[in-house]
Design a protein around this motif. Structure first.
Motif, short mmCIF file in Angstrom:
data_model
loop_
_atom_site.label_atom_id
_atom_site.label_comp_id
_atom_site.label_asym_id
_atom_site.label_seq_id
_atom_site.Cartn_x
_atom_site.Cartn_y
_atom_site.Cartn_z
N LEU A 84 -5.41 13.40 5.73
CA LEU A 84 -4.00 13.04 5.62
C LEU A 84 -3.64 12.17 6.81
CD1 LEU A 84 -1.34 13.64 4.04
CD2 LEU A 84 -1.10 15.69 5.44
N VAL A 85 -3.25 10.91 6.53
CA VAL A 85 -2.92 9.98 7.61
C VAL A 85 -1.47 9.50 7.47
CG1 VAL A 85 -5.29 9.21 7.97
CG2 VAL A 85 -3.85 7.96 6.38
N ASP A 86 -0.82 9.34 8.60
CA ASP A 86 0.59 8.95 8.67
C ASP A 86 0.65 7.62 9.41
OD1 ASP A 86 3.32 8.70 9.55
OD2 ASP A 86 3.58 10.86 9.30
N ILE A 87 1.17 6.59 8.75
CA ILE A 87 1.17 5.24 9.34
C ILE A 87 2.52 4.86 9.96
CG2 ILE A 87 -0.70 4.46 7.85
CD1 ILE A 87 1.48 2.89 6.22
N ARG A 88 3.43 5.81 10.08
CA ARG A 88 4.72 5.49 10.72
C ARG A 88 4.51 5.22 12.21
NH1 ARG A 88 8.11 10.18 10.38
NH2 ARG A 88 6.12 11.26 10.54
N ASP A 89 5.55 4.75 12.87
CA ASP A 89 5.42 4.44 14.29
C ASP A 89 5.18 5.72 15.09
OD1 ASP A 89 8.06 5.24 15.90
OD2 ASP A 89 8.63 4.61 13.87
N PRO A 90 4.57 5.61 16.29
CA PRO A 90 4.20 6.79 17.07
C PRO A 90 5.37 7.72 17.38
CG PRO A 90 3.14 4.85 17.98
CD PRO A 90 4.10 4.37 16.92
N ALA A 91 6.54 7.18 17.70
CA ALA A 91 7.69 8.03 18.03
C ALA A 91 8.14 8.85 16.82
CB ALA A 91 8.84 7.19 18.58
#
Length: 109
Positions: free
Chosen positions: A26-33
């Motif tokens: 499961l990967v999340d590509i949103r910005d780090p914050a």
């Protein structure tokens, strides 16, 4: 030559997979914050810097689910990852925003 493709995944199905402890990446590509503020438990943040590690470590025969904000940019990322040899790639329809609305108790900071 066939083009590698991805599939759409709805939030209830992902919820059921996680409840059943289905093995997946499961990967999340949103910005780090945004990722740090809240993400689906078990997900890893994916950006340009962490892509090489994912490509080196993630099994190509395990389902790979890509999460973004609303389910739009994850489609491009999922298509690209399918082209990198992942056999079963999904884009989460509704993204993290949809997940958070449906499962506020299943968000990890």
């Amino acid at each position: 030559m066939t083009t590698a493709t991805f599939q759409h995944l709805d939030i209830p199905t992902l919820g059921a997979w996680l409840e059943d402890d289905r093995v997946l990446t499961l990967v999340d590509i949103r910005d780090p914050a945004s990722f740090a503020a809240g993400h689906i438990p078990g997900s890893r943040h994916l950006d340009n810097a962490s892509v090489p590690a994912l490509l080196a470590e993630a099994p190509r025969d395990t389902p790979l689910v890509v999460v973004c904000y609303h389910g739009h940019s994850s489609q491009q990322a999922a298509a690209w990852l399918a082209g990198q040899g992942f056999g079963e790639v999904y884009s989460l329809d509704g993204g993290f925003t949809g997940w958070q609305v449906r499962h506020p108790e299943r968000v990890e900071a």
